[in-house]
Design an enzyme around this catalytic site. Sequence first.
Site, PDB file in Angstrom:
ATOM      1  N   CYS A  14       0.859  -1.184   0.000  1.00  0.00           N
ATOM      2  CA  CYS A  14       0.000   0.000   0.000  1.00  0.00           C
ATOM      3  C   CYS A  14       0.897   1.236   0.000  1.00  0.00           C
ATOM      4  CB  CYS A  14      -0.899  -0.027   1.233  1.00  0.00           C
ATOM      5  SG  CYS A  14      -2.371   0.991   1.101  1.00  0.00           S
ATOM      6  N   CYS A  86      -4.015  -0.426  -3.134  1.00  0.00           N
ATOM      7  CA  CYS A  86      -4.405   0.943  -3.467  1.00  0.00           C
ATOM      8  C   CYS A  86      -3.811   1.288  -4.826  1.00  0.00           C
ATOM      9  CB  CYS A  86      -3.977   1.938  -2.393  1.00  0.00           C
ATOM     10  SG  CYS A  86      -2.208   2.235  -2.291  1.00  0.00           S
ATOM     11  N   CYS A  93       4.456   0.586  -7.862  1.00  0.00           N
ATOM     12  CA  CYS A  93       4.969  -0.719  -7.443  1.00  0.00           C
ATOM     13  C   CYS A  93       6.383  -0.921  -7.977  1.00  0.00           C
ATOM     14  CB  CYS A  93       4.055  -1.820  -7.972  1.00  0.00           C
ATOM     15  SG  CYS A  93       4.444  -3.451  -7.310  1.00  0.00           S
TER      16      CYS A  93
END
Length: 152
Positions: A14, A86, A93
């Site tokens: 997240c 999210c 990422c």
Amino acid sequence: MPEKKEKISVLVLCTGNSCRSQMAEAWIRHFHGDRITVYSAGIEAHGLNPYAVKVMEEAGVPLSGHASKTIDELPVKEFDYVITVCDHAREACPYFPARVKVLHRGFDDPPSLTRDETDEERRLAVYRRVRDEIREFARTLPAFLGLSDQGA
């Protein structure tokens, strides 16, 4: 005697590792700790959200022992699955080796939704709703991962 299956490893990622990913880590461990090793981390570390702590305690799955952390602070660096919870984490990422399956299952962000809320019960209601959505996701995680043979 049948060979014991090795646990799969899952990282829940997240933005700040303060709320949603913490809840997901706790629920996944609660439901599947015997077959899934789970970690959570954030792109940044924002500290544990006190409302997330409160609503998880209410549900009987406390966040005691949890700490907000980044991927660099995790004791392991290799995972079978990375699940972003999210949109920001999905977009930011970091790179993982090709063998790692990166999946996304977004949830509303209670701190953002309740930033201007002054009524404590209405604020907690948002956290409880998201907690319950994450609980259902965690309960059915093996099917989400395509591991239905491991049960739920």
